[in-house]
Design a protein around this motif. Structure first.
Motif, PDB file in Angstrom:
ATOM      1  N   THR A 264      67.705  69.002  55.156  1.00 46.58           N
ATOM      2  CA  THR A 264      67.894  69.161  56.361  1.00 46.58           C
ATOM      3  C   THR A 264      68.542  68.727  57.018  1.00 46.58           C
ATOM      4  O   THR A 264      69.769  68.059  56.348  1.00 46.58           O
ATOM      5  N   LEU A 265      69.643  68.322  58.097  1.00 43.21           N
ATOM      6  CA  LEU A 265      70.604  67.214  58.433  1.00 43.21           C
ATOM      7  C   LEU A 265      69.944  66.301  59.487  1.00 43.21           C
ATOM      8  O   LEU A 265      70.766  65.643  59.583  1.00 43.21           O
ATOM      9  N   GLU A 266      68.859  66.165  59.483  1.00 53.57           N
ATOM     10  CA  GLU A 266      68.138  64.325  59.956  1.00 53.57           C
ATOM     11  C   GLU A 266      67.568  64.194  58.909  1.00 53.57           C
ATOM     12  O   GLU A 266      66.448  64.583  58.038  1.00 53.57           O
TER      13      GLU A 266
ATOM     14  N   HIS B 181      74.665  59.563  54.743  1.00 50.90           N
ATOM     15  CA  HIS B 181      74.972  60.124  55.812  1.00 50.90           C
ATOM     16  C   HIS B 181      74.266  61.036  56.528  1.00 50.90           C
ATOM     17  O   HIS B 181      74.687  61.952  57.494  1.00 50.90           O
ATOM     18  N   GLY B 182      73.635  61.216  56.807  1.00 50.27           N
ATOM     19  CA  GLY B 182      71.581  62.091  57.080  1.00 50.27           C
ATOM     20  C   GLY B 182      71.917  63.414  56.905  1.00 50.27           C
ATOM     21  O   GLY B 182      71.003  64.148  56.821  1.00 50.27           O
ATOM     22  N   GLU B 183      72.056  63.706  55.226  1.00 54.98           N
ATOM     23  CA  GLU B 183      72.078  64.968  54.542  1.00 54.98           C
ATOM     24  C   GLU B 183      71.677  64.305  53.445  1.00 54.98           C
ATOM     25  O   GLU B 183      71.750  63.038  52.416  1.00 54.98           O
ATOM     26  N   TYR B 184      70.532  65.715  52.757  1.00 48.33           N
ATOM     27  CA  TYR B 184      69.569  65.093  51.290  1.00 48.33           C
ATOM     28  C   TYR B 184      70.425  65.338  50.136  1.00 48.33           C
ATOM     29  O   TYR B 184      71.781  66.249  50.496  1.00 48.33           O
TER      30      TYR B 184
ATOM     31  N   GLN C 126      70.353  55.935  51.331  1.00 49.15           N
ATOM     32  CA  GLN C 126      69.425  55.802  51.577  1.00 49.15           C
ATOM     33  C   GLN C 126      67.711  56.176  51.256  1.00 49.15           C
ATOM     34  O   GLN C 126      68.368  57.364  50.543  1.00 49.15           O
ATOM     35  N   ILE C 127      67.619  55.738  51.414  1.00 48.39           N
ATOM     36  CA  ILE C 127      66.034  55.407  50.096  1.00 48.39           C
ATOM     37  C   ILE C 127      64.672  55.981  50.961  1.00 48.39           C
ATOM     38  O   ILE C 127      64.864  55.134  52.193  1.00 48.39           O
ATOM     39  N   TRP C 128      64.526  57.575  51.081  1.00 50.10           N
ATOM     40  CA  TRP C 128      63.170  57.187  51.614  1.00 50.10           C
ATOM     41  C   TRP C 128      62.332  57.369  50.342  1.00 50.10           C
ATOM     42  O   TRP C 128      62.069  57.969  50.069  1.00 50.10           O
TER      43      TRP C 128
ATOM     44  N   SER D 256      57.866  58.293  43.216  1.00 53.29           N
ATOM     45  CA  SER D 256      59.126  59.302  43.958  1.00 53.29           C
ATOM     46  C   SER D 256      59.806  58.752  45.287  1.00 53.29           C
ATOM     47  O   SER D 256      58.994  58.952  46.247  1.00 53.29           O
ATOM     48  N   VAL D 257      60.706  59.153  45.136  1.00 53.99           N
ATOM     49  CA  VAL D 257      61.326  58.813  46.750  1.00 53.99           C
ATOM     50  C   VAL D 257      62.259  60.321  46.583  1.00 53.99           C
ATOM     51  O   VAL D 257      62.722  61.311  45.649  1.00 53.99           O
ATOM     52  N   GLU D 258      62.911  59.689  47.613  1.00 54.70           N
ATOM     53  CA  GLU D 258      64.326  61.379  48.627  1.00 54.70           C
ATOM     54  C   GLU D 258      65.547  60.229  49.012  1.00 54.70           C
ATOM     55  O   GLU D 258      65.202  59.549  49.317  1.00 54.70           O
TER      56      GLU D 258
END
Length: 91
Positions: free
Chosen positions: A6-8, A49-52, A88-90, A43-45
Motif C-alpha cells: 500500500t502507499l502508507e 518513504h511510505g512504500e512496502y 522503517q521496521i513494522w 517477523s517484520v515488514e
C-alpha cells in the motif's frame, strides 16, 4: 502479516474486524519499531518513504540498532537495511 503493498505503512491500532464495532476477533495491527536490536527472530515488514519494501524474519541486528538483516528465504538472499537511510521496521 499483511503482504499487500500500500502507499502508507500499517497503523498501530487494533483492527476491529469487518463490522467496525469489535464484534469479530480482535487482532493487533502492526506497530512501528525503533529499537531494531531487539528484533532478531521476529517477523517484520520493511518500509521506505511510505512504500512496502520486504517482509521476513530478522536474522541479525547490530547491537546499536542501526542495521538489521532479513534472513534469506527461498530464492531471496539475505538483505541488510540501515536506519539512517530512512527504512522503517513494522512488527
Amino acid at each position: 502479516m499483511n503482504f499487500q503493498a500500500t502507499l502508507e505503512p500499517p497503523g498501530d491500532v487494533n483492527d476491529l474486524g469487518q463490522d467496525g464495532q469489535g464484534g469479530g476477533t480482535l487482532k493487533k495491527a502492526l506497530g512501528l519499531r525503533a529499537d531494531w536490536a531487539r528484533l532478531p527472530g521476529r517477523s517484520v515488514e520493511v518500509w521506505l518513504h511510505g512504500e512496502y519494501v520486504a517482509c521476513g524474519v530478522v536474522d541479525q541486528a547490530a547491537e546499536d540498532g542501526s542495521v538489521l538483516w532479513i534472513a534469506a528465504e527461498g530464492i531471496s538472499t539475505r538483505r541488510i537495511f540501515d536506519k539512517s537511510s530512512g527504512y522503517q521496521i513494522w512488527v
